[in-house]
Design a protein around this motif. Structure first.
Motif, PDB file in Angstrom:
ATOM      1  N   ALA A 167      -6.548  -5.689  -7.126  1.00  0.00           N
ATOM      2  CA  ALA A 167      -7.853  -5.030  -7.093  1.00  0.00           C
ATOM      3  C   ALA A 167      -8.478  -5.056  -5.709  1.00  0.00           C
ATOM      4  O   ALA A 167      -9.581  -4.572  -5.516  1.00  0.00           O
ATOM      5  N   LEU A 168      -7.766  -5.613  -4.726  1.00  0.00           N
ATOM      6  CA  LEU A 168      -8.351  -5.817  -3.416  1.00  0.00           C
ATOM      7  C   LEU A 168      -8.069  -4.690  -2.437  1.00  0.00           C
ATOM      8  O   LEU A 168      -8.552  -4.706  -1.317  1.00  0.00           O
ATOM      9  N   PHE A 169      -7.258  -3.696  -2.836  1.00  0.00           N
ATOM     10  CA  PHE A 169      -6.958  -2.591  -1.938  1.00  0.00           C
ATOM     11  C   PHE A 169      -6.561  -1.379  -2.769  1.00  0.00           C
ATOM     12  O   PHE A 169      -6.358  -1.461  -3.975  1.00  0.00           O
ATOM     13  N   SER A 170      -6.447  -0.219  -2.118  1.00  0.00           N
ATOM     14  CA  SER A 170      -6.168   1.024  -2.822  1.00  0.00           C
ATOM     15  C   SER A 170      -4.719   1.074  -3.284  1.00  0.00           C
ATOM     16  O   SER A 170      -3.826   0.532  -2.625  1.00  0.00           O
ATOM     17  N   PRO A 171      -4.444   1.729  -4.421  1.00  0.00           N
ATOM     18  CA  PRO A 171      -3.060   1.832  -4.890  1.00  0.00           C
ATOM     19  C   PRO A 171      -2.232   2.724  -3.965  1.00  0.00           C
ATOM     20  O   PRO A 171      -2.718   3.723  -3.437  1.00  0.00           O
ATOM     21  N   ASP A 172      -0.981   2.363  -3.758  1.00  0.00           N
ATOM     22  CA  ASP A 172      -0.077   3.136  -2.908  1.00  0.00           C
ATOM     23  C   ASP A 172       1.344   2.722  -3.272  1.00  0.00           C
ATOM     24  O   ASP A 172       1.660   1.526  -3.240  1.00  0.00           O
ATOM     25  N   PRO A 173       2.218   3.668  -3.612  1.00  0.00           N
ATOM     26  CA  PRO A 173       3.560   3.304  -4.099  1.00  0.00           C
ATOM     27  C   PRO A 173       4.521   2.838  -3.015  1.00  0.00           C
ATOM     28  O   PRO A 173       5.602   2.331  -3.335  1.00  0.00           O
ATOM     29  N   ARG A 174       4.190   3.003  -1.758  1.00  0.00           N
ATOM     30  CA  ARG A 174       5.129   2.635  -0.707  1.00  0.00           C
ATOM     31  C   ARG A 174       5.339   1.122  -0.650  1.00  0.00           C
ATOM     32  O   ARG A 174       4.466   0.357  -1.077  1.00  0.00           O
ATOM     33  N   PRO A 175       6.479   0.674  -0.112  1.00  0.00           N
ATOM     34  CA  PRO A 175       6.815  -0.763  -0.120  1.00  0.00           C
ATOM     35  C   PRO A 175       6.081  -1.556   0.961  1.00  0.00           C
ATOM     36  O   PRO A 175       6.672  -1.997   1.943  1.00  0.00           O
ATOM     37  N   TRP A 176       4.798  -1.747   0.773  1.00  0.00           N
ATOM     38  CA  TRP A 176       4.007  -2.474   1.763  1.00  0.00           C
ATOM     39  C   TRP A 176       4.288  -3.970   1.678  1.00  0.00           C
ATOM     40  O   TRP A 176       4.452  -4.534   0.615  1.00  0.00           O
ATOM     41  N   ARG A 177       4.306  -4.636   2.818  1.00  0.00           N
ATOM     42  CA  ARG A 177       4.215  -6.086   2.883  1.00  0.00           C
ATOM     43  C   ARG A 177       2.715  -6.409   2.901  1.00  0.00           C
ATOM     44  O   ARG A 177       1.944  -5.737   3.580  1.00  0.00           O
ATOM     45  N   THR A 178       2.322  -7.465   2.201  1.00  0.00           N
ATOM     46  CA  THR A 178       0.890  -7.726   2.009  1.00  0.00           C
ATOM     47  C   THR A 178       0.542  -9.191   2.245  1.00  0.00           C
ATOM     48  O   THR A 178       1.257 -10.082   1.797  1.00  0.00           O
ATOM     49  N   VAL A 179      -0.566  -9.417   2.954  1.00  0.00           N
ATOM     50  CA  VAL A 179      -1.140 -10.752   3.116  1.00  0.00           C
ATOM     51  C   VAL A 179      -2.638 -10.638   2.861  1.00  0.00           C
ATOM     52  O   VAL A 179      -3.290  -9.734   3.393  1.00  0.00           O
ATOM     53  N   THR A 180      -3.178 -11.536   2.045  1.00  0.00           N
ATOM     54  CA  THR A 180      -4.605 -11.561   1.741  1.00  0.00           C
ATOM     55  C   THR A 180      -5.180 -12.933   2.084  1.00  0.00           C
ATOM     56  O   THR A 180      -4.545 -13.959   1.838  1.00  0.00           O
ATOM     57  N   ARG A 181      -6.372 -12.927   2.662  1.00  0.00           N
ATOM     58  CA  ARG A 181      -7.105 -14.163   2.899  1.00  0.00           C
ATOM     59  C   ARG A 181      -8.499 -14.017   2.302  1.00  0.00           C
ATOM     60  O   ARG A 181      -9.164 -13.002   2.505  1.00  0.00           O
ATOM     61  N   ARG A 182      -8.914 -15.042   1.581  1.00  0.00           N
ATOM     62  CA  ARG A 182     -10.190 -15.016   0.857  1.00  0.00           C
ATOM     63  C   ARG A 182     -11.175 -15.959   1.537  1.00  0.00           C
ATOM     64  O   ARG A 182     -10.812 -17.040   1.983  1.00  0.00           O
ATOM     65  N   GLY A 183     -12.422 -15.541   1.597  1.00  0.00           N
ATOM     66  CA  GLY A 183     -13.465 -16.394   2.142  1.00  0.00           C
ATOM     67  C   GLY A 183     -14.795 -16.092   1.480  1.00  0.00           C
ATOM     68  O   GLY A 183     -14.887 -15.218   0.606  1.00  0.00           O
TER      69      GLY A 183
END
Length: 324
Positions: free
Chosen positions: A162-178
């Motif tokens: 829920a933190l970013f827009s949907p996209d079918p491409r094979p993205w690598r993802t890193v999330t940091r919460r604060g």
């Protein structure tokens, strides 16, 4: 993020925030009161407990200043005026006082959850009694705070999808919460205003919005004390790709001076009301390369994830600093 990563990120946020607070009041080293204010200003369990007891960043700062003044008055010494020092653009370390060092290095972080309650417990029990005095000024009993720490339970968080827009491409993802001590509307106004981008994003020295809504950005270089920027990387285009008013904004970051101006990465900022402030989730996504570069990328993936994570922490620190 993994539980261990959560714990490491929270500890970094506490130290960075305490260091910024020390610069704000002109301390030569990181002190107990800087740690206390930092716990109030970040989104860990200790901050949840303090805020539930009515302790805001401003109230904590005011109480700290009063205890310092009272102690000096009892010693017959006039309180000196605060001498704040400018914070380096990309942050800067300070030595810890012996008292702060003992609090920060005592015991171990609980890797099952990002739990900074031990830091607050040790501050409350610290032999000088400084933090206990601050709590008394705030109308709180030390034992009552310790009881509240023991009673704390974690709250559920939104799934990462829920933190970013949907996209079918094979993205690598890193999330940091604060967490930042400001209402979502204030955070939204900051992160979506092109004129304020350099106030929170330490990677840009200048940002200008074009008529098509794209931001033309110049990266920080040697002139601002950063490392040299390789040729073709000096400029970025920050292109809006998703926006949910008040909750989510995502940009695609392109390098117009490279052939084709191919997408480099995406950056999303997601906001959630939390504990009288705002939970800020920053997500970076990048596309994996093909061919032999894919093999190299696989080998270097842990290093890349660490680098992206540190970049997001710096951006979050910039957002929090601009709103404290």
């Amino acid at each position: 993020m993994s539980r261990l990563t959560d714990a490491v990120v929270l500890s970094q946020q506490i130290v960075v925030t305490a260091t910024e607070e020390a610069y704000r009041v002109g301390h030569a080293e990181l002190e107990l009161d800087d740690l206390l204010v930092a716990l109030t200003a970040v989104g860990g369990p200790a901050g949840d407990v303090l805020r539930s007891l009515g302790v805001t960043v401003d109230r904590a700062r005011s109480a700290v200043a009063q205890v310092h003044a009272d102690r000096l008055a009892r010693a017959g010494v006039p309180a000196p005026p605060a001498q704040p020092r400018p914070l380096p653009r990309r942050g800067g370390g300070l030595p810890w006082s012996p008292r702060a060092d003992r609090v920060l290095t005592a015991g171990q972080w609980d890797v099952r959850v990002a739990d900074d309650r031990r830091v607050l417990r040790d501050l409350v029990r610290e032999p000088s009694g400084f933090v206990a005095e601050v709590l008394a000024v705030l109308g709180l009993d030390a034992e009552g705070v310790l009881t509240a720490l023991d009673a704390w339970v974690p709250t559920a968080t939104a799934p990462s999808g829920a933190l970013f827009s949907p996209d079918p491409r094979p993205w690598r993802t890193v999330t940091r919460r604060g967490w930042v001590p400001a209402a979502p509307a204030e955070v939204w106004s900051l992160v979506t205003d092109p004129a304020r981008r350099t106030a929170w994003d330490p990677w840009y020295s200048a940002v200008e919005e074009r008529a098509d809504g794209v931001l033309a950005a110049t990266l920080v270089g040697e002139a601002e004390g950063a490392k040299p920027v390789p040729p073709g990387f000096e400029r970025q285009e920050v292109v809006p790709v998703a926006r949910e008013e008040g909750r989510l904004v995502e940009w695609e970051l392109r390098r117009p001076d490279r052939p084709g101006g191919a997408p480099v990465q995406r950056l999303a900022v997601a906001l959630t009301p939390s504990g009288g402030g705002t939970r800020v989730d920053l997500t970076v996504r990048w596309l994996g390369a093909g061919g032999w570069r894919a093999v190299v990328g696989l080998l270097l993936r842990p290093v890349a994830r660490l680098a992206w994570g540190q970049m997001l922490l710096a951006k979050h620190a910039g957002i929090a600093r601009a709103l404290r």
